[in-house]
Design an enzyme around this catalytic site. Structure first.
Site, PDB file in Angstrom:
ATOM      1  N   GLY A  18      -0.015  -6.047  13.296  1.00  0.00           N
ATOM      2  CA  GLY A  18       1.020  -5.789  12.302  1.00  0.00           C
ATOM      3  C   GLY A  18       1.774  -4.507  12.624  1.00  0.00           C
ATOM      4  N   SER A  19       2.853  -4.250  11.910  1.00  0.00           N
ATOM      5  CA  SER A  19       3.688  -3.080  12.227  1.00  0.00           C
ATOM      6  C   SER A  19       2.943  -1.771  12.015  1.00  0.00           C
ATOM      7  CB  SER A  19       4.979  -3.099  11.392  1.00  0.00           C
ATOM      8  OG  SER A  19       4.678  -3.102  10.003  1.00  0.00           O
ATOM      9  N   GLU A  20       2.237  -1.642  10.881  1.00  0.00           N
ATOM     10  CA  GLU A  20       1.492  -0.408  10.615  1.00  0.00           C
ATOM     11  C   GLU A  20       0.335  -0.244  11.593  1.00  0.00           C
ATOM     12  OE1 GLU A  20       1.757   2.132   8.040  1.00  0.00           O
ATOM     13  OE2 GLU A  20       3.785   1.333   8.107  1.00  0.00           O
ATOM     14  N   LYS A  43      -4.940 -14.761  16.482  1.00  0.00           N
ATOM     15  CA  LYS A  43      -4.371 -14.199  17.709  1.00  0.00           C
ATOM     16  C   LYS A  43      -5.439 -13.800  18.723  1.00  0.00           C
ATOM     17  CE  LYS A  43      -0.015 -12.672  15.677  1.00  0.00           C
ATOM     18  NZ  LYS A  43       0.990 -11.587  15.571  1.00  0.00           N
ATOM     19  N   ILE A  96      -7.248   2.483   5.326  1.00  0.00           N
ATOM     20  CA  ILE A  96      -5.997   3.191   5.071  1.00  0.00           C
ATOM     21  C   ILE A  96      -5.220   2.531   3.935  1.00  0.00           C
ATOM     22  CG2 ILE A  96      -3.836   3.969   6.124  1.00  0.00           C
ATOM     23  CD1 ILE A  96      -6.380   5.231   7.322  1.00  0.00           C
ATOM     24  N   GLU A  98      -3.391   1.092   0.843  1.00  0.00           N
ATOM     25  CA  GLU A  98      -3.188   1.580  -0.526  1.00  0.00           C
ATOM     26  C   GLU A  98      -2.982   0.397  -1.452  1.00  0.00           C
ATOM     27  OE1 GLU A  98      -0.113   4.491  -3.025  1.00  0.00           O
ATOM     28  OE2 GLU A  98       0.126   4.217  -0.858  1.00  0.00           O
ATOM     29  N   GLU A 209      -7.942  17.262  -6.765  1.00  0.00           N
ATOM     30  CA  GLU A 209      -6.770  17.014  -7.599  1.00  0.00           C
ATOM     31  C   GLU A 209      -7.209  16.946  -9.054  1.00  0.00           C
ATOM     32  OE1 GLU A 209      -5.348  13.314  -6.122  1.00  0.00           O
ATOM     33  OE2 GLU A 209      -4.296  14.187  -4.416  1.00  0.00           O
ATOM     34  N   HIS A 248      -0.896   9.499  -6.633  1.00  0.00           N
ATOM     35  CA  HIS A 248      -1.665   8.423  -6.016  1.00  0.00           C
ATOM     36  C   HIS A 248      -3.111   8.405  -6.467  1.00  0.00           C
ATOM     37  CE1 HIS A 248      -3.089  11.728  -3.550  1.00  0.00           C
ATOM     38  NE2 HIS A 248      -4.067  10.958  -3.148  1.00  0.00           N
TER      39      HIS A 248
END
Length: 293
Positions: A18-20, A43, A96, A98, A209, A248
């Site tokens: 994928g792109s990311e 694939k 990673i 989200e 946070e 977030h």
């Protein structure tokens, strides 16, 4: 010894083509991380970025001996990807992605714990041991090798802390971005404990946070175990109105102890050196170590 990842880690990328996944896998490879392949169902048998692609994590582990996985799978399928990695025997899983549904993570977290895997994230920047392995999306050039560990909920503040540590003439042993979602695999306390037990880490930066009790839990554990290493703390969100949460972070403020001021007070009460702003992290650490910044 290092924490979680090092030059010997054999890393696979789930969501490799994928792109990311492609972009960050290329960055990791260029950094020197030992990426041994990736997984994209359907694939398998092809190559991507000059690395083999497999249909499943199980196949990737069998063919490459992979022990670490980084996940760039869309939110609806990411929890399944996490559990697949644990099933295949992967011991360090870095998610990673989200926005994984909370209900999915409620299933995935105990599932991987039963299989002895460590999950970092989701919604995190990853883990980096400078000069050895970058398994994440952080800009590698910011992290100079040294003996200061970093634990942070915030990706941006992980990078800022590393920069401030470098400006103080110090460097980073391992930086762990634990993620800011409501349910994450590794808490602040657990990440701090890893660094406390690491012989290559002399001191720790702990960035939290507003919202939740992770920082208070970690601070109390640090005091109870005797403050074996200096810890510098910082809490983001000091100017947030009462009742707000970080953009977030999953944990909504639930009471007086969830404010930035209260968390900083708790850290001070438990022997942690508190930086009043990100720009003070390096100097505060240098002072805690008794060296000139």
């Amino acid at each position: 010894m290092s924490v979680l990842v090092n030059k010997n880690s054999k890393v696979i990328v789930q969501g490799f083509t994928g792109s990311e996944g492609s972009f960050h896998a290329q960055q990791m490879i260029e950094y020197g991380t030992n990426v041994v392949g990736g997984v994209t169902p359907g694939k398998g048998g092809s190559t991507h970025l000059d690395k083999p692609v497999f249909n499943s994590v199980e196949e990737a582990v069998q063919k490459t001996g992979a022990d670490t996985s980084i996940i760039f799978v869309p939110p609806a399928f990411a929890a399944d990807a996490i559990m697949e990695a644990a099933d295949a025997g992967i011991k360090v899983i870095i998610a990673i992605t989200e926005g994984i549904p909370v209900a999915d993570m409620m299933k995935a977290k105990p599932y991987i714990k039963e299989r002895g895997a460590t999950l970092i994230g989701p919604n995190c920047p990853g883990v980096i041991t400078p000069g050895e392995a970058k398994v994440g999306i952080m800009p590698g050039f910011v992290f100079k090798k040294g003996r200061i560990g970093i634990v942070s909920k915030s990706g941006t503040l992980t990078y800022e802390a590393a920069d401030q540590v470098a400006k103080a003439g110090l460097g980073v042993s391992t930086a762990i971005g634990i993620g800011g979602d409501p349910i994450i695999g590794t808490s602040t306390k657990q990440a701090v404990q890893l660094l406390m037990e690491d012989p290559e880490t002399d001191a720790i930066v702990m960035i939290g946070e507003i919202g939740g009790n992770y920082e208070a839990e970690a601070a109390k554990w640090i005091r109870e175990t005797g403050n074996k290493k200096p810890v510098v703390g910082f809490i983001a969100g000091q100017t947030a109105p009462p009742g707000r949460r970080m953009g977030h972070a999953g944990a909504i403020i639930g009471g007086a102890d969830d404010t930035a001021a209260a968390k900083m007070r708790i850290m001070k009460e438990n022997g942690i050196h508190v930086a009043e702003s990100p720009a003070e992290i390096g100097a505060t650490m240098a002072k805690a170590l008794g060296v000139d910044a």
